[in-house]
Design an enzyme around this catalytic site. Structure first.
Site, PDB file in Angstrom:
ATOM      1  N   LYS A  14     -14.578 -18.784  10.419  1.00 46.45           N
ATOM      2  CA  LYS A  14     -14.335 -19.575   9.203  1.00 46.45           C
ATOM      3  C   LYS A  14     -15.450 -20.598   8.983  1.00 46.45           C
ATOM      4  CE  LYS A  14     -10.115 -20.984  10.392  1.00 46.45           C
ATOM      5  NZ  LYS A  14      -9.840 -20.270  11.660  1.00 46.45           N
ATOM      6  N   ARG A 128     -18.316 -19.844  22.683  1.00 45.17           N
ATOM      7  CA  ARG A 128     -18.428 -21.126  21.978  1.00 45.17           C
ATOM      8  C   ARG A 128     -18.124 -22.280  22.935  1.00 45.17           C
ATOM      9  NH1 ARG A 128     -14.965 -21.972  16.572  1.00 45.17           N
ATOM     10  NH2 ARG A 128     -13.285 -22.629  17.933  1.00 45.17           N
TER      11      ARG A 128
HETATM   12  P1  AMP Z   1      -9.804 -25.571  13.898  1.00 45.55           P
HETATM   13  O1  AMP Z   1     -11.087 -26.293  14.085  1.00 45.55           O
HETATM   14  O2  AMP Z   1      -9.537 -25.201  12.448  1.00 45.55           O
HETATM   15  O3  AMP Z   1      -9.661 -24.389  14.828  1.00 45.55           O
HETATM   16  O4  AMP Z   1      -8.626 -26.584  14.290  1.00 45.55           O
HETATM   17  C1  AMP Z   1      -8.502 -27.101  15.601  1.00 45.55           C
HETATM   18  C2  AMP Z   1      -7.112 -27.654  15.818  1.00 45.55           C
HETATM   19  O5  AMP Z   1      -6.844 -28.692  14.868  1.00 45.55           O
HETATM   20  C3  AMP Z   1      -5.986 -26.654  15.635  1.00 45.55           C
HETATM   21  O6  AMP Z   1      -5.758 -25.884  16.800  1.00 45.55           O
HETATM   22  C4  AMP Z   1      -4.817 -27.593  15.312  1.00 45.55           C
HETATM   23  O7  AMP Z   1      -4.342 -28.219  16.478  1.00 45.55           O
HETATM   24  C5  AMP Z   1      -5.481 -28.654  14.469  1.00 45.55           C
HETATM   25  N1  AMP Z   1      -5.436 -28.321  13.012  1.00 45.55           N
HETATM   26  C6  AMP Z   1      -6.495 -28.038  12.204  1.00 45.55           C
HETATM   27  N2  AMP Z   1      -6.099 -27.754  10.960  1.00 45.55           N
HETATM   28  C7  AMP Z   1      -4.736 -27.855  10.972  1.00 45.55           C
HETATM   29  C8  AMP Z   1      -3.722 -27.650   9.996  1.00 45.55           C
HETATM   30  N3  AMP Z   1      -4.013 -27.276   8.730  1.00 45.55           N
HETATM   31  N4  AMP Z   1      -2.433 -27.838  10.379  1.00 45.55           N
HETATM   32  C9  AMP Z   1      -2.108 -28.225  11.623  1.00 45.55           C
HETATM   33  N5  AMP Z   1      -3.013 -28.407  12.595  1.00 45.55           N
HETATM   34  C10 AMP Z   1      -4.318 -28.231  12.288  1.00 45.55           C
END
Ligand code: AMP
Length: 191
Positions: A14, A128
């Site tokens: 993403k 990563r």
């Molecule tokens: P990401 O960098 O998108 O993989 O997000 C890392 C972590 O942030 C996830 O594993 C969640 O713990 C938290 N997080 C990010 N976006 C969300 C969301 N929209 N809703 C809930 N938790 C989120």
């Protein structure tokens, strides 16, 4: 302003594809994961709460994330388009997002789903971990994040399909081929 959601499992790319799309089409970008990691780094109250969930691979409560996004949305106005990366992640978030956009006379214009097999995802995330040192990129937390993805986030794919905005891109084993498909869809969106 076009509102574009990029959707997929942890490690599906993403962030990588968002960056490419931002550059090519001149878009705004918001990653809820980046916002939360910034709060953790700055040791804010929100950061402390977020850390307790992120470290376990769990989702931050919907109400918190929805409040954060509602506050950010106005600062993103005026762009040609915005990519939402890592949001929404639950049906409740998606319903709230749809309402938030409607209040501002907008809608979700496109959802780009990155479809990648779990073996490829695990390999990427472990790589990563070595390069970026993200605290939640270790094998146990990755497994928890996959489980959360399957249970809470993946069902949302059908929600977007019902909204008529879902476009799925299956990992062809090559980044340029994947990008070509995404660019074709984006070119149509901005034509
Ligand atoms: P990401 O960098 O998108 O993989 O997000 C890392 C972590 O942030 C996830 O594993 C969640 O713990 C938290 N997080 C990010 N976006 C969300 C969301 N929209 N809703 C809930 N938790 C989120």
């Amino acid at each position: 302003m076009k509102n574009i959601v990029i959707f997929g499992a942890p490690g599906s790319g993403k962030g990588t594809y968002s960056a490419k799309m931002v550059e090519r089409y001149g878009l705004g970008h918001i990653s809820t994961g980046d916002v939360l990691r910034g709060e953790i780094k700055n040791e804010t109250e929100l950061g402390k709460i977020a850390k307790s969930y992120i470290d376990k691979g769990q989702l931050i409560p919907d109400s918190l994330i929805i409040d954060i996004m509602a506050a950010k949305l106005d600062s993103l106005q005026g762009q040609k388009g915005v990519i939402y990366d890592g949001f929404p992640r639950t049906i409740a978030q998606a319903d709230a997002f749809k309402a938030m956009l409607a209040e501002r006379g907008m809608k979700i214009d496109a959802m780009i789903e990155l479809v990648v097999g779990e073996d490829v995802l695990m390999e990427r995330l472990l790589r990563r971990a070595q390069i970026e040192g993200r605290a939640d990129d270790n094998e146990d937390t990755i497994k928890a994040r996959f489980a959360v993805y399957h249970n809470e986030t993946e069902p949302l794919s059908k929600w977007f399909e019902a909204e008529g905005v879902r476009q799925q891109f299956v990992w062809p084993g090559d980044i340029d081929q994947m990008l070509a498909g995404i660019y074709e869809a984006m070119d149509k969106l901005f034509a």
